[in-house]
Structure formats: structure tokens, C-alpha cells
Design a protein around this motif. Sequence first.
Motif, PDB file in Angstrom:
ATOM      1  N   GLY A  20       0.784  -1.231   0.000  1.00 36.65           N
ATOM      2  CA  GLY A  20       0.000   0.000   0.000  1.00 36.65           C
ATOM      3  C   GLY A  20       0.808   1.269   0.000  1.00 36.65           C
ATOM      4  N   ILE A  21       2.077   1.207   0.393  1.00 34.93           N
ATOM      5  CA  ILE A  21       2.865   2.431   0.527  1.00 34.93           C
ATOM      6  C   ILE A  21       3.066   3.136  -0.810  1.00 34.93           C
ATOM      7  CG2 ILE A  21       5.134   1.336   0.286  1.00 34.93           C
ATOM      8  CD1 ILE A  21       6.141   3.248   2.458  1.00 34.93           C
ATOM      9  N   ILE A  22       3.139   2.385  -1.911  1.00 33.54           N
ATOM     10  CA  ILE A  22       3.383   3.029  -3.200  1.00 33.54           C
ATOM     11  C   ILE A  22       2.173   3.823  -3.681  1.00 33.54           C
ATOM     12  CG2 ILE A  22       5.119   1.379  -3.993  1.00 33.54           C
ATOM     13  CD1 ILE A  22       2.917   0.105  -5.703  1.00 33.54           C
ATOM     14  N   GLY A  23       1.006   3.617  -3.056  1.00 31.75           N
ATOM     15  CA  GLY A  23      -0.174   4.388  -3.424  1.00 31.75           C
ATOM     16  C   GLY A  23      -0.375   5.635  -2.588  1.00 31.75           C
ATOM     17  N   LEU A  24       0.455   5.839  -1.553  1.00 32.14           N
ATOM     18  CA  LEU A  24       0.264   6.981  -0.670  1.00 32.14           C
ATOM     19  C   LEU A  24       0.489   8.331  -1.352  1.00 32.14           C
ATOM     20  CD1 LEU A  24       1.709   5.662   2.712  1.00 32.14           C
ATOM     21  CD2 LEU A  24      -0.680   5.892   2.007  1.00 32.14           C
ATOM     22  N   PRO A  25       1.493   8.481  -2.237  1.00 34.42           N
ATOM     23  CA  PRO A  25       1.586   9.762  -2.951  1.00 34.42           C
ATOM     24  C   PRO A  25       0.328  10.061  -3.755  1.00 34.42           C
ATOM     25  CG  PRO A  25       3.643   8.550  -3.153  1.00 34.42           C
ATOM     26  CD  PRO A  25       2.661   7.615  -2.520  1.00 34.42           C
ATOM     27  N   TYR A  26      -0.294   9.028  -4.320  1.00 38.77           N
ATOM     28  CA  TYR A  26      -1.531   9.201  -5.081  1.00 38.77           C
ATOM     29  C   TYR A  26      -2.668   9.653  -4.170  1.00 38.77           C
ATOM     30  CZ  TYR A  26      -5.317   8.075  -8.329  1.00 38.77           C
ATOM     31  OH  TYR A  26      -6.418   8.143  -9.151  1.00 38.77           O
ATOM     32  N   VAL A 197      -7.504   4.425   0.613  1.00 35.31           N
ATOM     33  CA  VAL A 197      -6.157   4.027   0.202  1.00 35.31           C
ATOM     34  C   VAL A 197      -5.221   3.987   1.409  1.00 35.31           C
ATOM     35  CG1 VAL A 197      -4.158   4.655  -1.218  1.00 35.31           C
ATOM     36  CG2 VAL A 197      -6.474   4.954  -2.125  1.00 35.31           C
ATOM     37  N   MET A 198      -5.345   4.985   2.293  1.00 35.88           N
ATOM     38  CA  MET A 198      -4.512   5.027   3.492  1.00 35.88           C
ATOM     39  C   MET A 198      -4.826   3.863   4.418  1.00 35.88           C
ATOM     40  SD  MET A 198      -4.716   9.106   4.260  1.00 35.88           S
ATOM     41  CE  MET A 198      -4.243  10.313   3.008  1.00 35.88           C
ATOM     42  N   SER A 199      -6.107   3.525   4.544  1.00 33.51           N
ATOM     43  CA  SER A 199      -6.500   2.394   5.390  1.00 33.51           C
ATOM     44  C   SER A 199      -5.929   1.096   4.842  1.00 33.51           C
ATOM     45  CB  SER A 199      -8.026   2.305   5.474  1.00 33.51           C
ATOM     46  OG  SER A 199      -8.575   3.467   6.039  1.00 33.51           O
ATOM     47  N   PHE A 200      -5.953   0.958   3.510  1.00 31.55           N
ATOM     48  CA  PHE A 200      -5.372  -0.221   2.873  1.00 31.55           C
ATOM     49  C   PHE A 200      -3.886  -0.323   3.190  1.00 31.55           C
ATOM     50  CE2 PHE A 200      -3.162  -2.145  -0.769  1.00 31.55           C
ATOM     51  CZ  PHE A 200      -3.804  -3.365  -0.837  1.00 31.55           C
TER      52      PHE A 200
END
Length: 410
Positions: A20-26, A197-200
Motif C-alpha cells: 500500500g505504501i506506493i499508493g500513498l503519494p496518489y 487508500v490510506m487504510s489499505f
Amino acid sequence: GNSDLASAGFNIINSIIGSGIIGLPYSMKQAGFPLGVLLLFGVAYITDYSIILLIKGGNLSSTSTYQELVKKTYGLIGYLILSTLQFLYPFIAMISYNIITGDTLTKVFQRIPGVEPGNVLTDRHFIILFTTIIFTLPISLYHDIAKLGKVSLISLILTIVILVVVMVRTVTFSPQVPKSENAWIFAKSNAVQAIGVMSFAFICHHNSFLIYGSLEEPTLNNWSRITHVSVSLAVIISVVFAACGYMTFAEYTEGDIFENYCRDDNLATFGRFCYGVTVILTFPLECFVTREVSIYHLPLTRLISFFHSPALLFIHSYKVFVIVISHTQGVLSATPLVFIIPTACYLRLSEEQWNHSDNIISCLILAVGALVMTVGFVLTILHPQECSHGKEMFYCFPSNVSFHNSTLPP
């Protein structure tokens, strides 16, 4: 259990900063950068609070697993709902992990001199099956989750290396990417989806009882110390990663931040390799949770590993991970497991007065979780997020940058 505090902490951190970390900037792009950072801290606080609340509920109900806790508080229906989420969330997460492994490592191998298109190393199907048989399956066959402590430590070290890569590229590559003024507004309309997304990214509740039970001294005080330190370190890494990623690409930020870097960027390629290895090392933690729903651990491990790999070979678009898994899984699976179920169980078991701080905070978290799950799911269906996959970004071609600069809104 035979796990010390450090090993348990590494397992919690590894569970949090997985795919999930790679989606945090998004998620910063969705929520607006200032609001996104605040929301990320908020989700981290709720994660910290609800993980401890889970173990408190277990102690109050004299149960030692998430399923037993829910069954004792909400009966068979609650047990079936929780068991379904407990299995589907990590199972689908493992699919996403192998999608990442296949797509990420093939890009890495393409940079090796002599590896041409058509080579077996550029075949995502081969990479997925190879990494499953050689790496993820043997590690997943451990009977004791405490043995994953060293594996999680390696994953954490690689994550810090990836963070350094992203930070370096923020300084060296950011000037090449054009920006618009609205990239820095406080809040945007997709903030609720950003919370999903953050919860994921932050969910680790599904394996909290496993990690707690592995402790040499499983006390609430020890668990609270581990949780506070682990979540604090995870949120620091996540905020820096999200901020640097978004500051580099702003409104062009993709659901997978590595899709933003140019193919000939060797430093980014090294980051991709580290991330691929990190995901492989995170896979066993999810496998342990899916095993927990069945007493047939060893046969189920083999079944899980070999069933989901052929299934995902037919998924040819990385958008499946970015859109379906990050968003739908975030609002429908992660939100109940993080926000709703731990607080609902504690509120039923609590012997404190109604105005006790734990009860009030639990009610607030429960209400926020219900809102995020409902609104987030509706928005995901009505306005699915798009992303590119396998396409070189325009700013990787200097001749295109001036054109985009001239067309950006003032």
C-alpha cells in the motif's frame, strides 16, 4: 510464544508498509496535499488506537483470536462476516503482491544488458511463478510467525532504501516535471477515497492477534509499547514517502509511484528492485492470516500459494491493483477491519461508564468508519480513478515538456 518485542515490532511495521505504501503519494493527489498529510496522521492514530483496542477486547472476552472475539460479541453472523474479511483481504492482497512482483521485476530485468523483449526474464507470468515457488511458498510454510521477525527486518531496511531513492529523486528530478498552481490546494473532492487508500496501507489488524500471541510476555503493556513505536515509525516513513512522491510529480502522480519514473532511470530501477523484494517478504504475513481461518495449515498454505498465482496470470492490467484493490479493498475490507469491528466489539464488552474516553473515542471512530466505507464505495463506483501502466511519461522526453508547460492552466 517466543518472539521478543523487536521481532514483533518488525512484523507490525512490515505488515503496515507493504504494497500500500506506493499508493500513498496518489492519496495526496486525491485529498489535496495539506489535507492528505493530516488524514495520514489521522489514519495512523486510529490504527494505533484500534490495534490496542482489539487486544483489550480479547482480554475482556478471554479470547485469543480476532474471530473468537467477534463470535463472542456478535455471534455466528459476526463471526462469518469477520472470517470472510479475514480471508478475502489478505488473499486479495497476496494477489496484488504478486502482480507488483511480476510487473516491477520485469521492468528491472529489462534494464540488464542483453535481456531483450521475449526473454523469459521479461515474462511476468514466469516471474510470478518463479518467485512463488522459490521464495514466497517456502517462507510461508513457517509454523511460527515469530520466525518472520528477521524477514520483516530485511523488508524494513529495503523500505528505507526505497525511501532514500524517492527522496533523492525529489531533489534531482522534480525540476523536470511541470507543476500547476492547483497542485497545492488544501483539499480536493476525493478525500474520502484517499482515506480508503490510506487504510489499505495501514491495516495490520488482521494479524494483530497472531503477533500478540507470539510474544514471550503477551501483556497489554508490552503490546501498547510495541504498537506505539511500530506505528510511529511506519507513519514517519509513510508521510515522508507520500510527501516526496507527490512533491516530485504533483498532479501527474500515478497510483503506483514507480510508474512515474522514466525507464532509463537506473536509480529508480534499483528502487523498483528493492520494492519487488520487499513485497515478496511481506507476502508470508498475509498468508499466515488466511491460514488462521483453517486448521489445515500446511495443505492450505500450498493451496493458497498455487491457486492465486495462476488466477492472477490472467490479469493483464496493473489498474486492477491500483483501482480495484487499493480503492475497493480499502473502503470495503480495510475500513471495517480498522475502524468499525474493533470499536464495535469493545463498546459491547466495555465495563466503563458511557462517558469514559475509550467509549467516546470508539464511538467517533465507528461513525467515521461507517461514513468512509459508505461514501467511499459510492464514489469509487461512480468515479473510478484512472492510471497509466507501462507508458513512458511525457516529461521523460524533454521535447514534450515545453509543450505541456504552455498548456498548463495559469
